[in-house]
Scaffold this motif. Structure first.
Motif, PDB file in Angstrom:
ATOM      1  N   ASP A 175       0.839  -1.187   0.000  1.00 48.15           N
ATOM      2  CA  ASP A 175       0.000   0.000   0.000  1.00 48.15           C
ATOM      3  C   ASP A 175       0.882   1.249   0.000  1.00 48.15           C
ATOM      4  O   ASP A 175       1.335   1.711   1.050  1.00 48.15           O
ATOM      5  CB  ASP A 175      -0.919  -0.015   1.233  1.00 48.15           C
ATOM      6  CG  ASP A 175      -1.871   1.174   1.279  1.00 48.15           C
ATOM      7  OD1 ASP A 175      -1.958   1.909   0.275  1.00 48.15           O
ATOM      8  OD2 ASP A 175      -2.527   1.357   2.321  1.00 48.15           O
ATOM      9  N   ASN A 232      -7.989  -1.314  -3.365  1.00 51.15           N
ATOM     10  CA  ASN A 232      -9.153  -1.772  -2.612  1.00 51.15           C
ATOM     11  C   ASN A 232     -10.038  -2.699  -3.443  1.00 51.15           C
ATOM     12  O   ASN A 232     -10.555  -3.693  -2.943  1.00 51.15           O
ATOM     13  CB  ASN A 232      -9.961  -0.566  -2.127  1.00 51.15           C
ATOM     14  CG  ASN A 232      -9.263   0.168  -1.002  1.00 51.15           C
ATOM     15  OD1 ASN A 232      -9.159  -0.327   0.113  1.00 51.15           O
ATOM     16  ND2 ASN A 232      -8.750   1.359  -1.309  1.00 51.15           N
ATOM     17  N   LEU A 280      -8.885   3.297   4.205  1.00 44.93           N
ATOM     18  CA  LEU A 280      -9.820   2.431   3.490  1.00 44.93           C
ATOM     19  C   LEU A 280      -9.266   1.023   3.320  1.00 44.93           C
ATOM     20  O   LEU A 280      -9.997   0.029   3.430  1.00 44.93           O
ATOM     21  CB  LEU A 280     -10.156   3.051   2.126  1.00 44.93           C
ATOM     22  CG  LEU A 280     -11.344   2.449   1.383  1.00 44.93           C
ATOM     23  CD1 LEU A 280     -12.591   2.476   2.250  1.00 44.93           C
ATOM     24  CD2 LEU A 280     -11.582   3.204   0.073  1.00 44.93           C
ATOM     25  N   VAL A 281      -7.963   0.923   3.061  1.00 50.12           N
ATOM     26  CA  VAL A 281      -7.338  -0.402   2.938  1.00 50.12           C
ATOM     27  C   VAL A 281      -7.445  -1.151   4.253  1.00 50.12           C
ATOM     28  O   VAL A 281      -7.788  -2.348   4.293  1.00 50.12           O
ATOM     29  CB  VAL A 281      -5.863  -0.269   2.491  1.00 50.12           C
ATOM     30  CG1 VAL A 281      -5.129  -1.593   2.655  1.00 50.12           C
ATOM     31  CG2 VAL A 281      -5.783   0.187   1.037  1.00 50.12           C
ATOM     32  N   ASN A 284     -10.867  -2.580   4.775  1.00 52.40           N
ATOM     33  CA  ASN A 284     -11.210  -3.698   3.889  1.00 52.40           C
ATOM     34  C   ASN A 284     -10.496  -4.993   4.253  1.00 52.40           C
ATOM     35  O   ASN A 284     -10.829  -6.056   3.713  1.00 52.40           O
ATOM     36  CB  ASN A 284     -10.891  -3.338   2.435  1.00 52.40           C
ATOM     37  CG  ASN A 284     -11.885  -2.348   1.852  1.00 52.40           C
ATOM     38  OD1 ASN A 284     -13.063  -2.366   2.214  1.00 52.40           O
ATOM     39  ND2 ASN A 284     -11.422  -1.481   0.960  1.00 52.40           N
TER      40      ASN A 284
END
Length: 318
Positions: A175, A232, A280-281, A284
């Motif tokens: 990431d 994502n 957000l990663v 998830n």
């Protein structure tokens, strides 16, 4: 005989019996339209035509092969005797070595020549000014090497690779890791501990440059590296394929030794050097995992964290 039109070379002055005389013959055809005037670039004698041909010759050629392979935008240059020598020693896929005319022959240059000959790499001698232009003014010491753009795999190919090997998938995702040396170290650890591939974002992340190749110590030739447009979305696709996704985080709720997902299909997500996983990663991921440290103020960089995690997973699978 004067006026005798039957003589060889005589000119017939009347149109009678001559279908090409008068407005019904040559003149009529001369008046017929010849179509639209060709564009300047289509006229071989025009300067615009020569400019277009020159531009076409200089345009980069598209790479062949599968649609699932994507190359980086351009070839890369390695300049300097030590850098070129290290690249050849570490198995970086050099396509050609360029030597400046009159360059002083020393031990490094002789070893480069020997390695290039052994690996079948082309050796080209060019003027020093030309080498300056190719390397964009870098300090090349009379020696430079060209590396072709890296061909990235499709992320789905990594799942297929695990299936072909009859093993539960083990994939490393990065990431926004921006240091190519960290990327190279992670690729090396992934290859050493049995991962089936590494996935990186297309933007705002390190790519497979010469520095990453060197740090991987040739491992990049043994394990595929894939690119994805949206990290994502790719996480979701891997989850739909049956993989569990865990992210490394300092505040993870599960400690690495207690990771009970290690033996199944697994995706490990490693965050950037400074900020870790993006919000957000992290949301998830199925689990967030921490690496126990003796001192909470200490932290590991992305390359070391990947190595520790992959080692623990390899032990659990063994």
């Amino acid at each position: 005989m004067a006026g005798n039109s039957q003589r060889k070379g005589a000119i017939k002055k009347t149109g009678k019996g001559n279908p090409t005389a008068g407005s019904g013959g040559r003149v009529k055809r001369g008046l017929e339209g010849r179509g639209p005037t060709p564009k300047a670039k289509d006229r071989e004698y025009h300067q615009a035509h020569h400019d277009a041909k020159r531009a076409e010759k200089n345009r980069p050629q598209s790479r062949g092969g599968s649609q699932k392979k994507r190359g980086s935008s351009d070839a890369e240059w390695i300049a300097g005797r030590n850098s070129v020598l290290e690249a050849l020693r570490e198995g970086v896929p050099v396509s050609a070595v360029y030597v400046a005319e009159g360059a002083e022959r020393d031990g490094r240059l002789r070893e480069v020549f020997a390695l290039a000959a052994d690996k079948g790499v082309s050796l080209l001698e060019v003027g020093r000014g030309e080498l300056d232009r190719l390397t964009k003014g870098a300090v090349h010491q009379g020696l430079a090497a060209r590396i072709p753009s890296y061909e990235y795999a499709d992320p789905h190919d990594l799942i297929l690779r695990a299936e072909e090997m009859g093993e539960p998938a083990l994939i490393v995702m990065l990431d926004s890791v921006t240091d190519p040396r960290n990327l190279g170290a992670i690729v090396r650890s992934a290859a050493g501990f049995g991962a089936h591939g590494v996935v990186i974002p297309e933007r705002r992340a390190a790519g497979m440059t010469a520095s990453a190749w060197k740090t991987s110590a040739g491992a990049a030739a043994r394990i595929p590296v894939a690119q994805t447009v949206n990290l994502n979305r790719q996480i979701k696709e891997y989850q739909d394929s049956g993989c569990m996704v865990v992210g490394l985080a300092a505040d993870g709720e599960v400690a690495l030794p207690d990771l009970d997902l290690a033996t199944g299909p697994l995706v490990i997500v490693i965050g950037s050097e400074g900020n870790g996983l993006s919000r957000l990663v992290a949301e998830n991921c199925d689990q967030l995992v921490s690496i126990p440290m003796a001192n909470q103020l200490e932290s590991l960089n992305a390359g070391v964290a990947a190595s520790v995690t992959l080692y623990a997973i390899a032990r659990a699978r063994a």
